[in-house]
Design an enzyme around this catalytic site. Sequence first.
Site, PDB file in Angstrom:
ATOM      1  N   ASP A 164       0.880  -1.170   0.000  1.00  0.00           N
ATOM      2  CA  ASP A 164       0.000   0.000   0.000  1.00  0.00           C
ATOM      3  C   ASP A 164       0.917   1.218   0.000  1.00  0.00           C
ATOM      4  OD1 ASP A 164      -2.224   1.709   0.227  1.00  0.00           O
ATOM      5  OD2 ASP A 164      -2.065   1.700   2.415  1.00  0.00           O
ATOM      6  N   GLU A 208      -1.870  -1.629  -4.411  1.00  0.00           N
ATOM      7  CA  GLU A 208      -3.063  -0.803  -4.588  1.00  0.00           C
ATOM      8  C   GLU A 208      -2.901   0.004  -5.872  1.00  0.00           C
ATOM      9  OE1 GLU A 208      -5.657   1.366  -1.459  1.00  0.00           O
ATOM     10  OE2 GLU A 208      -4.165   2.823  -2.141  1.00  0.00           O
ATOM     11  N   ASP A 226      -1.995   1.407   7.687  1.00  0.00           N
ATOM     12  CA  ASP A 226      -1.309   1.170   6.407  1.00  0.00           C
ATOM     13  C   ASP A 226      -0.916  -0.295   6.247  1.00  0.00           C
ATOM     14  OD1 ASP A 226      -1.460   3.854   5.487  1.00  0.00           O
ATOM     15  OD2 ASP A 226       0.229   4.381   6.776  1.00  0.00           O
TER      16      ASP A 226
END
Length: 184
Positions: free
Chosen positions: A24, A84, A156
């Site tokens: 991410d 992502e 996160d």
Amino acid sequence: MEYDRFIRRSPTCTRPTLRLLSIDPSLRGTGFAVLDSDGRKHTALEYGVIANPARLSQSACLVAIHEKITELITRHAPEECAVEGVIFVQSLRTAITLGAARGASIVAVARHGIPIYEYAPRKIKQAVVGSGAADKKQVAFMIRALLGLTETPAADAADALAIGLTHFQHRAQLALRKIAGETL
């Protein structure tokens, strides 16, 4: 692509296992996770956040991200990577910064010849929580429950774990479609 290719074996399971690195990306807090899956059970081997302090320049942050991702690849030897995908942001400056962090991560993975898969943020939330509009706390709570973690991961890191679970879910759906297509 060979979606049903598994090459590892977990010490506690006789079924083949796939090792995945999920990321991410963010300049100051890149979430990462290394997961194993035998197609039924998913296990988090390592997860966390590459936290870059505010005093660190953008270029130094990018180097730190690249180095940590390279270190994870060297230590865990993942077969695939899930990241992502590009998100819509209203600020051009934010978009450029996120793109740079994403690029540092992707280059580290690509240099090792690891296939990279991208997932939209809404798809990740939908896969893990059941709602594409879920907030970070909901994602972290579900990740803890789904992986049987003893503590709720940082936001996160939870996002990186969610990206990994989304990838495993995507692979399972492709395998089912392949089986259905073969039996028709």
